[in-house]
Design a protein around this motif. Structure first.
Motif, mmCIF file in Angstrom:
data_model
loop_
_atom_site.group_PDB
_atom_site.id
_atom_site.type_symbol
_atom_site.label_atom_id
_atom_site.label_comp_id
_atom_site.label_asym_id
_atom_site.label_seq_id
_atom_site.Cartn_x
_atom_site.Cartn_y
_atom_site.Cartn_z
ATOM 1 N N PRO A 111 0.825 -1.211 0.000
ATOM 2 C CA PRO A 111 0.000 0.000 0.000
ATOM 3 C C PRO A 111 0.861 1.264 0.000
ATOM 4 O O PRO A 111 1.849 1.351 0.729
ATOM 5 C CB PRO A 111 -0.802 -0.124 1.298
ATOM 6 N N TYR A 112 0.467 2.203 -0.853
ATOM 7 C CA TYR A 112 1.088 3.538 -0.937
ATOM 8 C C TYR A 112 2.509 3.523 -1.490
ATOM 9 O O TYR A 112 3.104 4.578 -1.708
ATOM 10 C CB TYR A 112 1.119 4.237 0.439
ATOM 11 N N VAL A 131 6.874 5.004 1.208
ATOM 12 C CA VAL A 131 5.505 5.473 1.387
ATOM 13 C C VAL A 131 5.545 6.920 1.877
ATOM 14 O O VAL A 131 6.436 7.298 2.656
ATOM 15 C CB VAL A 131 4.711 4.593 2.384
ATOM 16 N N PRO A 132 4.615 7.760 1.433
ATOM 17 C CA PRO A 132 4.615 9.155 1.876
ATOM 18 C C PRO A 132 4.228 9.283 3.344
ATOM 19 O O PRO A 132 3.572 8.403 3.900
ATOM 20 C CB PRO A 132 3.578 9.814 0.962
ATOM 21 N N LYS A 133 4.634 10.372 3.947
ATOM 22 C CA LYS A 133 4.356 10.576 5.373
ATOM 23 C C LYS A 133 2.859 10.645 5.665
ATOM 24 O O LYS A 133 2.429 10.338 6.779
ATOM 25 C CB LYS A 133 5.055 11.842 5.858
ATOM 26 N N ARG A 134 2.078 11.064 4.681
ATOM 27 C CA ARG A 134 0.624 11.175 4.887
ATOM 28 C C ARG A 134 -0.086 9.823 4.779
ATOM 29 O O ARG A 134 -1.301 9.732 4.992
ATOM 30 C CB ARG A 134 0.027 12.140 3.869
ATOM 31 N N ALA A 135 0.652 8.768 4.425
ATOM 32 C CA ALA A 135 0.036 7.453 4.240
ATOM 33 C C ALA A 135 -0.501 6.915 5.564
ATOM 34 O O ALA A 135 -0.079 7.322 6.651
ATOM 35 C CB ALA A 135 1.066 6.476 3.669
#
Length: 209
Positions: free
Chosen positions: A174-175, A182-186
């Motif tokens: 995922p993400y 993975v992005p910090k907002r994930a």
């Protein structure tokens, strides 16, 4: 951990061994065209798999060992991989041929020829970013041995839903992007994303040997 220099027809390659105490399989796995064995997923696998009976051999292609910045043509990458194969097969165990990105393509292209037990394809570059018409699916589908693809959900080189049907398993991270970052907002952390990678490989490799 130990290192080994192996001479190939493409130059000297380097293997960094992470050995299992009671090995049942060897995973020989190489890097992509834009990085080395310090890639987050390769480091995670080397840290986890030996406890599950899988010796991990992180392979640096000759161009990386020589300090060059740009990967050579696929034919030369295949030559380097053929050259290291006797060393990873030397323990006498079934060998999973693996790689991330360009390394995954090499593993797929040479699997049958080298007698690989299976293939692990991390971030398989199904096509160049933005060019889905330039598909490399034939390399993946032609591996000829049990194959696991671990693909980031947001990989610009091929999202999981772009992959064709075929005789392989695919696990989505995922993400994840092409580097499985993975992005910090994930909704999951980077650590959780890497745990998903290692758990998938542990589960898949269990019945292999």
């Amino acid at each position: 951990m130990s290192t080994q220099i192996v001479s190939t027809d493409a130059g000297d390659a380097r293997i960094t061994w992470h050995r299992a105490k009671q090995p049942r399989l060897v995973l020989a796995v190489s890097h992509g065209a834009g990085g080395g064995i310090e890639a987050r997923d390769l480091k995670a696998l080397a840290g986890v798999l030996p406890a599950h009976g899988v010796t991990v051999a992180l392979v640096e292609q000759p161009w990386r060992v020589a300090g060059r910045k740009v990967a050579p043509a696929p034919k030369t990458l295949d030559t380097g991989w053929r050259g290291i194969w006797p060393a990873v097969a030397e323990p006498g165990l079934p060998v999973i041929s693996g790689g991330r990105s360009a390394g995954a393509r090499v593993a797929c292209r040479t699997a049958t020829e080298l007698g690989a037990h299976a293939v692990l394809a991390l971030s398989f570059p199904l096509h160049p970013p933005g060019k889905p018409e330039k598909s490399r699916a034939d390399e993946l589908l032609g591996a000829g041995v049990p194959t696991l693809v671990v693909q980031g959900a947001n990989d610009t080189f091929g999202r999981p839903d772009e992959f064709p049907e075929g005789d392989y398993e695919l696990v989505e991270v995922p993400y994840g992007d092409h580097g499985l970052a993975v992005p910090k907002r994930a909704e999951i952390t980077q650590e959780q994303a890497l745990e998903a990678v290692t758990a998938a490989v542990v589960k898949w490799s269990g019945p292999l040997g």
